[in-house]
Design a protein around this motif. Sequence first.
Motif, short mmCIF file in Angstrom:
data_model
loop_
_atom_site.label_atom_id
_atom_site.label_comp_id
_atom_site.label_asym_id
_atom_site.label_seq_id
_atom_site.Cartn_x
_atom_site.Cartn_y
_atom_site.Cartn_z
N LYS A 651 0.83 -1.20 0.00
CA LYS A 651 0.00 0.00 0.00
C LYS A 651 0.87 1.26 0.00
O LYS A 651 0.57 2.24 -0.68
CB LYS A 651 -0.92 0.00 1.22
N ARG A 655 0.98 4.10 -2.78
CA ARG A 655 0.76 5.49 -2.40
C ARG A 655 1.90 6.38 -2.91
O ARG A 655 1.67 7.46 -3.45
CB ARG A 655 0.65 5.59 -0.88
N ASP A 709 -4.12 9.94 1.68
CA ASP A 709 -4.28 8.57 1.22
C ASP A 709 -4.07 8.48 -0.29
O ASP A 709 -4.13 9.48 -1.02
CB ASP A 709 -5.68 8.05 1.56
#
Length: 892
Positions: A651, A655, A709
């Motif tokens: 993740k 990102r 995010d």
Amino acid sequence: MTKWLCVLVYAVALLCTIIPVAQAAVMSIDYGTDWFKVGLIKPGMPLDVALNKDSKRKTQSVVTIRHDERIYGGDAVSLAGRFPHLTYSNLKSIIGKRFDDPHAEEFRHRYVNSMMVDPARNMPVFLHNETQQLSIEELIAYQFQNAKHQASETAGEKVKDVVITVTPFANQYERQSILDAAELAGLNVLSLMHDETAVALNFAVNRDIGKTAENHIFYDMGAGSTVASIVTFSEIEVKEGKKTRTSPQLEVKAVGFDRTLGGHELDVRLQTLLADGFMRINQGRVKQDIKSSDSAMTRLLKEANRVKQILSANTETSASIENLHEELDFKLKVTRAQLEDICKDLIARVRNPIETALEAANMTVDDIQSVVLVGGGVRVPSVQSQLINLIAKNVNGDEAAVLGAAFRGASLSNQFRLSKQFSIKDVTLFPVQVSYKPENKGKEAKAAVDTILFEKFGTIGTRKIMTFNRVNDFEFEVAYGKDADAGLDSIAHVKVSGLTEALKKHKDDIKNSEIPPKVRVTFELTNSGLITVPEATLQIGKTTFKGKKRKKKLTQKKCYLYYCVDKVKSFFGGKDAKEENKEDGKKNETSAESEGTENKTATTEEAKESVSITKVPLVIEYTPTGIIPLSESDKAIAKKRIAELDLLDSKKKLREETRNALETFVYRVQDFLYNDVVEVVATEAEIEKFREMLSEVSDWIYDEGEHADTSVYSSKLKELQSIESPIQHRVKEYNARQENINLVSTTVKLARDFVNGIRAKAEEARYHTEEELEALSDVTEKVEKWMAEQVEVQKKLAETEDPVLVTSKVSEKVRAVEEHLMKLLSKKKPKKIQPKKEPEAKTEPEEKTEPEEKTEPEEKNEAVKEESAQESEAPPVKTDTPTPEEHQHDEL
């Protein structure tokens, strides 16, 4: 038939999704106290070192874990000064050690990590935070994962097969811990390999091994320890069926070592020198001793390592650290003489491993052809001065071990066929013994008996078998010999069960047999240097006699005794708990071990005796003692945590990639808006508004968006792309417009010239029909008309509006003309059919003569000449200007 073909194709496709593609690449890890290197070998790719993300060939053996993020190598070292309690280094020194081991105690003294004891294993674990306890195996597994990532990135595929180097004095517990760490990292360990053996293999691969044996010493001073291995290179004869060939062999004769003599110890002493220097310079200015500051001492250790490296080439240098302690800067002059003075007791131990190895091998310096120096510690001039009389050759010490281990991995993998195969005979440094209580008539003795199973410097990769006279289930201990320096004595407690039940089940066979039952237990010293007990069996023999006459029972006994002593003794063993065959220990694992024959016969003048053997497998319960390996439940917890961290890493990577894409887009478009064409196809207000948006997003990225995010970055990128895309489209079409107009004009002209050229030919010379030419002309006229209309419409539009004359439409129209044109160009000219000649009337010759024979080539040549003559009856008129048809072909 079609139906079955479809089913077959579907089945093959399904199998391809189920069966994984074989991975050909093999990696190696040279895991050291301070650094690790990753080797890689792959078909079509030369053996080399895999680079890390910083394009370096080696990586610091350090990991920092902060906010569920794992940071490795140089980045972790940079954070060590700020987060020393979250940074883990020098883990190799405490792997496979008890909590109260001197190495673990020294670690707690030098480092600030929160170490506690694992009560179940009596081993150190780290209390990372309020909820997490991390084992040493798990922390090393993180670094192995990093190594696997380096190899996979370099190979372009997932790499799992690995050979990992270990010190030759690593005991059972340390080796098992490395294997457990590799399992947690998702690696398939082909073998563990001793560091110096790997160096020797790399050394031998690049040289010719002659018929005369050569002895070399490989002296390796790393960060944590020093080892000297005596290795003999020679050629041996290997049988392959009926043929015999020679093969190079690498044989380790003896090893000497010093567990604590290494470069790290020099760093620690230099760190203390710098700390004392700081306190001396700032006496009266500091409130607290610098040694009580974890952060300051961590930074001093890093600086000590740098100073040591500089002093290897210079006689003096300066240590310098800004804002080291209590906002005070530090600078101190350090000389090589000072370093040698504080390490003189260490320097005095430099030659000890060599002397120990020579004594164990029963050799002298005169028997050695060269000493090969390996490791960072040998760069220290005072160390080299101790070896000056022995030095004859050097290798790339930083990479020799990892390259040799990778080559070893290739030889163990079935994906490679090496032109040069080496036979490797490595040794164990510690004797291994079995302790058991003998049994006599069902009663076990009170005192235990010790039997040495594997001698000191015995060959690894061998098996030995012990036989026991037993009628009940029994137990025994496997341990290092009393003269071993393995750290701990006990290895495992082994229980053999199922014997009592098996004897009861086969009591009739045993009763009718004159051969007493025996228990055979197999012990293996694996290629990785681990002791295992893979098998235990009950051997039941039955003797039968065949012949003309069985004279007397005594004769039968004599026959049995003769056979048993000379033929079966090696199978059952002569005494309780003795090796089945003393030569077994000298056999390499690659040799097939003879464990006896199922059916054996002995013949005398009177009778023929046949012995059949029944093997009944027994149950082995192998319980490690001394140091308990990670349990399956502990591994499951660690694997779950690793999977969670891997997901977070994925993740994070996504990102970062999305953030970088947004940042790159902003910078690129800001420059793009200053393009002269943009000012033509976009209004000033439109450009200004877009610039403001880009500026706002740029500020947001480095302020509020610093911790945004992935979805937020992605949405902002899509929003900006939706504004930039129409402008980019208008710029592209504006730049390509004239080229598109020219392209259509050129295509139309080519098509028309082709049609006109064909029509200009004589009708008998054409082989294209009028319908085909008319179809091409119609398509060409339509495209020409379409282009004219589009040009007129485009002229009426403002450049800031979306264009109607676009490249995609032009390409579509041009393609239609080209397809028609290519169809006509590819049409083959029909072959001319030659009229058959009427056969001439035969007349009887006045005199009969034999006809002249013609060979087949002559007949063919005449046919060719005749055809050529017919074609040349009406030669074409030659002109300097090519016909339209010829011109078209040249252009295309």
